[in-house]
Design a protein around this motif. Sequence first.
Motif, PDB file in Angstrom:
ATOM      1  N   LEU A 109       1.215   3.911   1.806  1.00 22.16           N
ATOM      2  CA  LEU A 109       1.804   4.298   3.098  1.00 22.16           C
ATOM      3  C   LEU A 109       2.910   3.329   3.512  1.00 22.16           C
ATOM      4  O   LEU A 109       3.966   3.741   3.990  1.00 22.16           O
ATOM      5  CB  LEU A 109       0.725   4.329   4.192  1.00 22.16           C
ATOM      6  CG  LEU A 109      -0.259   5.504   4.148  1.00 22.16           C
ATOM      7  CD1 LEU A 109      -1.367   5.289   5.180  1.00 22.16           C
ATOM      8  CD2 LEU A 109       0.467   6.820   4.413  1.00 22.16           C
ATOM      9  N   ASP A 130       5.970   3.711   1.230  1.00 18.22           N
ATOM     10  CA  ASP A 130       6.696   4.925   1.586  1.00 18.22           C
ATOM     11  C   ASP A 130       7.568   4.699   2.815  1.00 18.22           C
ATOM     12  O   ASP A 130       8.746   5.093   2.840  1.00 18.22           O
ATOM     13  CB  ASP A 130       5.675   6.048   1.842  1.00 18.22           C
ATOM     14  CG  ASP A 130       6.348   7.387   2.042  1.00 18.22           C
ATOM     15  OD1 ASP A 130       7.220   7.732   1.220  1.00 18.22           O
ATOM     16  OD2 ASP A 130       6.026   8.071   3.019  1.00 18.22           O
ATOM     17  N   LEU A 131       7.010   4.015   3.821  1.00 11.97           N
ATOM     18  CA  LEU A 131       7.775   3.742   5.043  1.00 11.97           C
ATOM     19  C   LEU A 131       8.978   2.845   4.727  1.00 11.97           C
ATOM     20  O   LEU A 131      10.102   3.105   5.176  1.00 11.97           O
ATOM     21  CB  LEU A 131       6.868   3.088   6.090  1.00 11.97           C
ATOM     22  CG  LEU A 131       7.550   2.652   7.392  1.00 11.97           C
ATOM     23  CD1 LEU A 131       8.231   3.824   8.084  1.00 11.97           C
ATOM     24  CD2 LEU A 131       6.555   1.991   8.342  1.00 11.97           C
ATOM     25  N   ARG A 175       1.012   0.497  18.175  1.00  6.77           N
ATOM     26  CA  ARG A 175       1.301   1.610  17.263  1.00  6.77           C
ATOM     27  C   ARG A 175       1.948   2.797  17.975  1.00  6.77           C
ATOM     28  O   ARG A 175       2.657   3.595  17.386  1.00  6.77           O
ATOM     29  CB  ARG A 175       0.013   2.075  16.564  1.00  6.77           C
ATOM     30  CG  ARG A 175      -0.585   1.035  15.614  1.00  6.77           C
ATOM     31  CD  ARG A 175       0.289   0.790  14.417  1.00  6.77           C
ATOM     32  NE  ARG A 175      -0.091  -0.410  13.679  1.00  6.77           N
ATOM     33  CZ  ARG A 175      -0.924  -0.426  12.647  1.00  6.77           C
ATOM     34  NH1 ARG A 175      -1.446   0.697  12.222  1.00  6.77           N
ATOM     35  NH2 ARG A 175      -1.224  -1.554  12.038  1.00  6.77           N
ATOM     36  N   LEU A 206       4.920   5.552  16.835  1.00  5.61           N
ATOM     37  CA  LEU A 206       4.670   7.004  16.904  1.00  5.61           C
ATOM     38  C   LEU A 206       5.700   7.679  17.811  1.00  5.61           C
ATOM     39  O   LEU A 206       6.177   8.777  17.514  1.00  5.61           O
ATOM     40  CB  LEU A 206       3.248   7.279  17.402  1.00  5.61           C
ATOM     41  CG  LEU A 206       2.137   6.956  16.396  1.00  5.61           C
ATOM     42  CD1 LEU A 206       0.763   7.037  17.064  1.00  5.61           C
ATOM     43  CD2 LEU A 206       2.188   7.904  15.194  1.00  5.61           C
ATOM     44  N   ALA A 248       8.911   7.957  15.891  1.00  7.06           N
ATOM     45  CA  ALA A 248       8.813   9.035  14.902  1.00  7.06           C
ATOM     46  C   ALA A 248       8.943  10.398  15.574  1.00  7.06           C
ATOM     47  O   ALA A 248       9.631  11.295  15.071  1.00  7.06           O
ATOM     48  CB  ALA A 248       7.493   8.931  14.151  1.00  7.06           C
ATOM     49  N   SER A 287       6.939   9.706   7.510  1.00  8.75           N
ATOM     50  CA  SER A 287       6.404   8.482   6.897  1.00  8.75           C
ATOM     51  C   SER A 287       6.003   7.478   7.962  1.00  8.75           C
ATOM     52  O   SER A 287       4.998   6.780   7.832  1.00  8.75           O
ATOM     53  CB  SER A 287       7.452   7.834   5.993  1.00  8.75           C
ATOM     54  OG  SER A 287       7.782   8.681   4.939  1.00  8.75           O
ATOM     55  N   MET A 288       6.822   7.426   9.023  1.00 10.57           N
ATOM     56  CA  MET A 288       6.544   6.476  10.092  1.00 10.57           C
ATOM     57  C   MET A 288       5.246   6.843  10.811  1.00 10.57           C
ATOM     58  O   MET A 288       4.391   5.992  11.041  1.00 10.57           O
ATOM     59  CB  MET A 288       7.718   6.477  11.076  1.00 10.57           C
ATOM     60  CG  MET A 288       7.816   5.245  11.930  1.00 10.57           C
ATOM     61  SD  MET A 288       9.288   5.292  12.951  1.00 10.57           S
ATOM     62  CE  MET A 288      10.568   4.994  11.759  1.00 10.57           C
ATOM     63  N   SER A 289       5.092   8.129  11.132  1.00  9.73           N
ATOM     64  CA  SER A 289       3.854   8.604  11.769  1.00  9.73           C
ATOM     65  C   SER A 289       2.651   8.293  10.898  1.00  9.73           C
ATOM     66  O   SER A 289       1.643   7.769  11.372  1.00  9.73           O
ATOM     67  CB  SER A 289       3.897  10.125  11.960  1.00  9.73           C
ATOM     68  OG  SER A 289       4.546  10.442  13.129  1.00  9.73           O
ATOM     69  N   ALA A 290       2.779   8.615   9.599  1.00 10.10           N
ATOM     70  CA  ALA A 290       1.653   8.423   8.685  1.00 10.10           C
ATOM     71  C   ALA A 290       1.287   6.947   8.602  1.00 10.10           C
ATOM     72  O   ALA A 290       0.102   6.588   8.616  1.00 10.10           O
ATOM     73  CB  ALA A 290       2.010   8.953   7.297  1.00 10.10           C
ATOM     74  N   ALA A 291       2.309   6.070   8.563  1.00 13.75           N
ATOM     75  CA  ALA A 291       2.042   4.633   8.477  1.00 13.75           C
ATOM     76  C   ALA A 291       1.377   4.137   9.756  1.00 13.75           C
ATOM     77  O   ALA A 291       0.424   3.353   9.716  1.00 13.75           O
ATOM     78  CB  ALA A 291       3.340   3.870   8.224  1.00 13.75           C
ATOM     79  N   MET A 292       1.875   4.614  10.913  1.00 14.50           N
ATOM     80  CA  MET A 292       1.335   4.140  12.191  1.00 14.50           C
ATOM     81  C   MET A 292      -0.128   4.519  12.368  1.00 14.50           C
ATOM     82  O   MET A 292      -0.912   3.786  12.945  1.00 14.50           O
ATOM     83  CB  MET A 292       2.155   4.715  13.367  1.00 14.50           C
ATOM     84  CG  MET A 292       3.556   4.158  13.496  1.00 14.50           C
ATOM     85  SD  MET A 292       3.591   2.371  13.695  1.00 14.50           S
ATOM     86  CE  MET A 292       4.437   1.914  12.199  1.00 14.50           C
ATOM     87  N   THR A 293      -0.489   5.702  11.884  1.00 16.49           N
ATOM     88  CA  THR A 293      -1.881   6.145  12.065  1.00 16.49           C
ATOM     89  C   THR A 293      -2.764   5.712  10.896  1.00 16.49           C
ATOM     90  O   THR A 293      -3.949   5.467  11.082  1.00 16.49           O
ATOM     91  CB  THR A 293      -1.968   7.674  12.220  1.00 16.49           C
ATOM     92  OG1 THR A 293      -1.212   8.279  11.174  1.00 16.49           O
ATOM     93  CG2 THR A 293      -1.401   8.141  13.540  1.00 16.49           C
ATOM     94  N   ASP A 295      -4.304   0.593   3.583  1.00 15.80           N
ATOM     95  CA  ASP A 295      -4.556   2.013   3.823  1.00 15.80           C
ATOM     96  C   ASP A 295      -6.046   2.312   3.845  1.00 15.80           C
ATOM     97  O   ASP A 295      -6.470   3.340   4.369  1.00 15.80           O
ATOM     98  CB  ASP A 295      -3.903   2.874   2.722  1.00 15.80           C
ATOM     99  CG  ASP A 295      -2.390   2.753   2.710  1.00 15.80           C
ATOM    100  OD1 ASP A 295      -1.861   2.011   3.551  1.00 15.80           O
ATOM    101  OD2 ASP A 295      -1.746   3.400   1.865  1.00 15.80           O
ATOM    102  N   SER A 298       0.865  -1.189   0.000  1.00 18.43           N
ATOM    103  CA  SER A 298       0.000   0.000   0.000  1.00 18.43           C
ATOM    104  C   SER A 298       0.900   1.237   0.000  1.00 18.43           C
ATOM    105  O   SER A 298       2.052   1.175   0.441  1.00 18.43           O
ATOM    106  CB  SER A 298      -0.898  -0.021   1.226  1.00 18.43           C
ATOM    107  OG  SER A 298      -0.171   0.339   2.371  1.00 18.43           O
ATOM    108  N   ILE A 335      -2.282   3.045   8.519  1.00 21.12           N
ATOM    109  CA  ILE A 335      -2.410   1.648   8.089  1.00 21.12           C
ATOM    110  C   ILE A 335      -3.273   0.873   9.088  1.00 21.12           C
ATOM    111  O   ILE A 335      -3.001   0.870  10.281  1.00 21.12           O
ATOM    112  CB  ILE A 335      -1.019   0.989   7.925  1.00 21.12           C
ATOM    113  CG1 ILE A 335      -0.228   1.712   6.821  1.00 21.12           C
ATOM    114  CG2 ILE A 335      -1.166  -0.490   7.577  1.00 21.12           C
ATOM    115  CD1 ILE A 335       1.164   1.173   6.578  1.00 21.12           C
ATOM    116  N   GLN A 336      -4.326   0.249   8.574  1.00 21.66           N
ATOM    117  CA  GLN A 336      -5.241  -0.504   9.419  1.00 21.66           C
ATOM    118  C   GLN A 336      -5.311  -1.945   8.906  1.00 21.66           C
ATOM    119  O   GLN A 336      -4.616  -2.296   7.966  1.00 21.66           O
ATOM    120  CB  GLN A 336      -6.621   0.155   9.355  1.00 21.66           C
ATOM    121  CG  GLN A 336      -7.083   0.379   7.920  1.00 21.66           C
ATOM    122  CD  GLN A 336      -8.210   1.376   7.818  1.00 21.66           C
ATOM    123  OE1 GLN A 336      -9.253   1.132   8.380  1.00 21.66           O
ATOM    124  NE2 GLN A 336      -8.003   2.480   7.111  1.00 21.66           N
TER     125      GLN A 336
END
Lengths: 199, 199
Positions: A6, A9-10, A37, A41, A44, B46-52, B65, A4, B54-55
């Motif tokens: 996200l 990107d990671l 999670r 966070l 990060a 990127s790490m923050s975005a992935a952690m929040t 995502d 995906s 990705i479900q």
Amino acid sequence: MQFSPLLEDLICKLQFLPGVGRKTAQRMAFSLLGQERSRGLDLAASMSAAMTGIQRCSCCRNYSDEPVCPICASAKRQDEKTLCVVENPSDVAIIEKTGLFQGVYFVLHGRISPLEGIGAEDIGLDQLERMLAAGSFKEVIVALNSSVEGNMTSFMIAKIAGNYGLNVTTPSRGIPVGSELDTMDEGTLSYSFTNRKNL
Amino acid sequence: MQFSPLLEDLICKLQFLPGVGRKTAQRMAFSLLGQERSRGLDLAASMSAAMTGIQRCSCCRNYSDEPVCPICASAKRQDEKTLCVVENPSDVAIIEKTGLFQGVYFVLHGRISPLEGIGAEDIGLDQLERMLAAGSFKEVIVALNSSVEGNMTSFMIAKIAGNYGLNVTTPSRGIPVGSELDTMDEGTLSYSFTNRKNL
């Protein structure tokens, strides 16, 4: 496999870390997603804070949260009148671990390398000269790595310090304490025999 | 060595990554600080975005995502009427790489382990049973790792799928394609001789 956006990107950005290729980055990303999670966070947030908050000490150029690092800010350490020049912040860390050196540091963040276009000012030799000219030091310990570039840089620093009549020293090289003679490489052994000391 | 609070915090948190101890974390932190700071900030973002962001996909429990992942959302893949059950999201990645499997997945995120207190509901077997009961599948491929817990979980899934009259299969095990006979461990060799096929 397309991940995906996200996740992709990671995985891509984790490869900014040293020694981390795509496979390791994938493993790291899946591990972060599999943990609480909040841990990812937290990591990060710490990374962001470090990237924006850590600067170079205006005296010694070592990494510091403050404009002047605790070592340079310590009157006790300044009173030693000894300056130790190193290539990297990690060198400061390892020397501090011995607890033996009580003076202050100067961190080059590299060494002179004409091939890579790294000159004297890129490693702060102008700033170093101003510090030595100010006249508060008695001894300069040049503790660089013994590569061709490292040795060249050492000689330049010795020359600058010599201009101000300072005592210039370098840590001894030879057989590491606790090592067996028969495990030594020829270079180290030749050097340590040529530079033998009175017992 | 005491690092500055921001640096110490980063070194501490980098150890959340798998296979990263204190020494590697130090090396990573110094490397991030030595690069363009924007790279470290990018990685943190990127790490923050992935952690929040990705479900777990509501159908197959794979990371996604979106509430439903692209594989489950594809009519073509649902039409295959084949379900592949795997332990981890990384298993989906590696199977997708072959391009051979065109059905949909179900990700357990683990396997049953009484010792660790992981039961059927923790790995979504209730959700799996509801999917199978809905009657849209013809075959279930159970592609778990062959540990004691993996085998136990496989048998439980086979039993559930059997209740609904589904064809239950598992990928063949034996000597990897391209491997030499004399490099094989005894377990694999014994298994592959016992389970020999007509040529």
